[in-house]
Design a protein around this motif. Structure first.
Motif, PDB file in Angstrom:
ATOM      1  N   VAL A  27      42.997  32.927  40.427  1.00 11.93           N
ATOM      2  CA  VAL A  27      41.930  33.315  39.717  1.00 11.93           C
ATOM      3  C   VAL A  27      40.939  32.545  39.734  1.00 11.93           C
ATOM      4  O   VAL A  27      39.739  33.316  40.238  1.00 11.93           O
ATOM      5  N   LEU A  89      34.505  36.251  33.879  1.00 13.91           N
ATOM      6  CA  LEU A  89      34.346  37.181  35.059  1.00 13.91           C
ATOM      7  C   LEU A  89      33.330  36.383  35.839  1.00 13.91           C
ATOM      8  O   LEU A  89      32.319  36.278  36.193  1.00 13.91           O
ATOM      9  N   ASP A  94      37.434  40.973  39.904  1.00  9.98           N
ATOM     10  CA  ASP A  94      37.012  40.522  37.796  1.00  9.98           C
ATOM     11  C   ASP A  94      36.517  41.276  37.675  1.00  9.98           C
ATOM     12  O   ASP A  94      37.131  42.201  36.848  1.00  9.98           O
ATOM     13  N   ARG A  97      38.169  44.547  38.159  1.00 13.81           N
ATOM     14  CA  ARG A  97      39.258  45.086  37.398  1.00 13.81           C
ATOM     15  C   ARG A  97      39.113  45.508  35.954  1.00 13.81           C
ATOM     16  O   ARG A  97      40.020  46.099  34.872  1.00 13.81           O
ATOM     17  N   ASN A  98      37.753  45.102  35.094  1.00 15.62           N
ATOM     18  CA  ASN A  98      37.309  45.459  33.921  1.00 15.62           C
ATOM     19  C   ASN A  98      36.145  46.654  34.158  1.00 15.62           C
ATOM     20  O   ASN A  98      35.066  46.927  33.910  1.00 15.62           O
ATOM     21  N   ARG A 149      33.028  38.323  30.002  1.00 16.86           N
ATOM     22  CA  ARG A 149      34.652  38.272  29.209  1.00 16.86           C
ATOM     23  C   ARG A 149      34.639  39.821  29.278  1.00 16.86           C
ATOM     24  O   ARG A 149      33.379  40.163  28.451  1.00 16.86           O
TER      25      ARG A 149
END
Length: 154
Positions: A27, A89, A94, A97-98, A149
């Motif tokens: 990550v 993020l 990222d 994924r979101n 985030r």
């Protein structure tokens, strides 16, 4: 490229095969000074989340590689951990994924007298992020975002 960035890049190259062989992903990698200590931190993840045992497996193998290569010329503390729920993020994966999930965005300066926004991630590109909430869609320039985030209700 700064020395810090060179260390992070080299460390990332060393840890990647270890992660791939275990089905994990990197990550983030950071080399930072906190107080009087330097830290080399690898944040790893996998579908379903990372366990302490996963971190231990990677930490042992990564430590061996770091000892073999010995490319960091100062004393440092190496850590391998999960990125945690509130991680920002940073990379395209990222954002992918979101997509469709609720985000929290904090801006550097107030926009319409607000600095904190929540909404569903609808779109993003290299320069901007678009969320949707009850007020409609709102697009933010990434340069204006202090923190982005996934939002969590506890």
């Amino acid at each position: 490229m700064s020395q810090r960035e060179k260390y992070e890049q080299k460390a990332e190259a060393l840890i990647t095969p270890i992660l791939e062989s275990n089905g994990f992903e990197l990550v983030d990698m950071e080399y930072v000074k906190e107080g009087s200590n330097w830290y080399l931190r690898a944040y790893i993840d996998k579908e379903g989340g990372i366990t302490v045992d996963d971190c231990e497996v990677v930490s042992r193998a990564f430590s061996e590689k770091l000892d073999e290569e010995d490319f960091i010329d100062t004393a440092y503390i190496m850590e391998v951990s999960s990125p945690g729920l509130g991680r920002p993020l940073k990379k395209e994966k990222d954002y992918l994924r979101n997509m469709g999930k609720e985000l929290e965005i904090r801006t550097y300066r107030a926009i319409d007298r607000e600095k904190e926004f929540y909404g569903i991630l609808k779109a993003y590109d290299a320069d901007s992020v678009t969320i949707e909430n009850e007020d409609g869609e709102r697009t933010f320039l990434k340069a204006d975002i202090a923190l982005i985030r996934q939002a969590f209700d506890f």
